[in-house]
Design an enzyme around this catalytic site. Structure first.
Site, PDB file in Angstrom:
ATOM      1  N   LYS A  88       3.398  19.744 -23.466  1.00  0.00           N
ATOM      2  CA  LYS A  88       2.693  20.426 -22.362  1.00  0.00           C
ATOM      3  C   LYS A  88       2.871  21.941 -22.458  1.00  0.00           C
ATOM      4  O   LYS A  88       1.909  22.693 -22.364  1.00  0.00           O
ATOM      5  CB  LYS A  88       3.222  19.945 -20.989  1.00  0.00           C
ATOM      6  N   ARG A 120       4.393  16.182 -10.188  1.00  0.00           N
ATOM      7  CA  ARG A 120       5.165  15.199 -10.930  1.00  0.00           C
ATOM      8  C   ARG A 120       5.481  13.968 -10.096  1.00  0.00           C
ATOM      9  O   ARG A 120       6.157  13.074 -10.567  1.00  0.00           O
ATOM     10  CB  ARG A 120       6.496  15.850 -11.305  1.00  0.00           C
ATOM     11  N   ARG A 150      13.932  20.687 -30.549  1.00  0.00           N
ATOM     12  CA  ARG A 150      13.255  21.826 -29.906  1.00  0.00           C
ATOM     13  C   ARG A 150      14.176  23.036 -29.773  1.00  0.00           C
ATOM     14  O   ARG A 150      15.351  22.918 -29.436  1.00  0.00           O
ATOM     15  CB  ARG A 150      12.790  21.419 -28.510  1.00  0.00           C
ATOM     16  N   ARG A 181      17.900  23.722 -25.024  1.00  0.00           N
ATOM     17  CA  ARG A 181      18.056  23.519 -23.581  1.00  0.00           C
ATOM     18  C   ARG A 181      19.151  22.513 -23.272  1.00  0.00           C
ATOM     19  O   ARG A 181      19.299  21.514 -23.960  1.00  0.00           O
ATOM     20  CB  ARG A 181      16.722  23.029 -22.987  1.00  0.00           C
ATOM     21  N   ARG A 233      15.456  11.550 -18.478  1.00  0.00           N
ATOM     22  CA  ARG A 233      14.208  12.247 -18.110  1.00  0.00           C
ATOM     23  C   ARG A 233      13.001  11.376 -18.426  1.00  0.00           C
ATOM     24  O   ARG A 233      12.026  11.347 -17.670  1.00  0.00           O
ATOM     25  CB  ARG A 233      14.110  13.582 -18.875  1.00  0.00           C
TER      26      ARG A 233
END
Ligand code: AP5
Length: 218
Positions: free
Chosen positions: A15, A90, A129, A162, A173
């Protein structure tokens, strides 16, 4: 009429990556609820400290504070022509709140590209990431590496992993997404706003499919 695009998809679907490309192309404000929480955290605001507790557990920040934060952001002048929303709404309550806040100005959600990616791919993407400290530009050590390891190509800032990308938090998550956010797929499908995009393709191909969908509806 202002344009409001809701980018839907699980954690790691791409996203943020796509939002940066599409918002630039369409000259729309990019509003990422996750980035707003991280900015608050960096500034050590009360909201940031509260959000951190939920984010580190891989849970959603409560609806009331999230809705108030996004509502305030949408009132800023750069959202006059609309916005590209990344990570918001969300939950069904957030989706209803968005619809109500836009309706007050006789506006509504324009389109919802839903980036679909299977869980096993998400885990690999989040594990690799790297994000830039200055502006949140996103890289992947295998699929989208920076030119120089550890340095953002765009602004030269340091790249970091992160806190919530640790394996156990990622799994939580993804579970939270399927429980609380996935119902929005049907919610927007029933409103005839949704287009499912195969997020396993390359970044360029996914962007191309989103753009061609948006060109038909905007
Ligand atoms: P948030 O920051 O929104 O995280 P997320 O939704 O979990 O999404 P991510 O940022 O992890 O992934 P992404 O889909 O943007 O993927 P990306 O482009 O980075 O939220 C974090 C937390 O904040 C939440 O857990 C919650 O606590 C809180 N929060 C936020 N919004 C909230 C809300 N509305 N309500 C309540 N709480 C909220 O890509 C991932 C990786 O894959 C990158 O390395 C990238 O380079 C790579 N990649 C991207 N596309 C491709 C591709 N096509 N092929 C190969 N690799 C790719």
């Amino acid at each position: 009429m202002a344009i409001y695009i809701v980018l839907l998809g699980p954690p790691g679907a791409g996203k943020g990556t796509q939002a940066k490309i599409i918002s630039e192309k369409m000259d729309l404000a990019h509003i990422s609820s996750g980035d707003l929480f991280r900015e608050n955290l960096k500034a050590q605001t009360e909201l940031g400290k509260l959000a951190q507790v939920y984010m580190n557990r891989g849970e959603l920040v409560p609806d009331d504070v999230t809705i108030a934060m996004v509502q305030a952001r949408l009132q800023r002048p750069d959202c006059k022509a609309g916005a590209l929303l990344d990570g918001f709404p969300r939950t069904p309550a957030q989706a209803e709140a968005l619809s109500e806040m836009l309706a007050k100005n006789h506006e509504s959600v324009t389109a919802v590209p839903y980036i679909s990616v299977p869980a096993e791919v998400l885990i690999e993407r989040l594990g690799g990431r790297w994000s830039c400290r200055a502006q949140g530009h996103v890289y992947h050590e295998k699929y989208n590496p920076p030119k120089t390891r550890g340095i953002c190509d765009i602004d030269g800032s340091e790249l970091y992993q992160r806190e919530d990308d640790k394996a156990e938090t990622v799994e939580k998550r993804i579970r939270v997404y399927f429980d609380q956010t996935a119902p929005l797929i049907d919610y927007y499908r029933q409103k005839n706003l949704l287009m499912e995009i195969d997020g396993t393709k390359s970044i360029e191909e996914v962007a191309g499919e989103i753009v061609s969908f948006l060109e038909k509806v905007v």
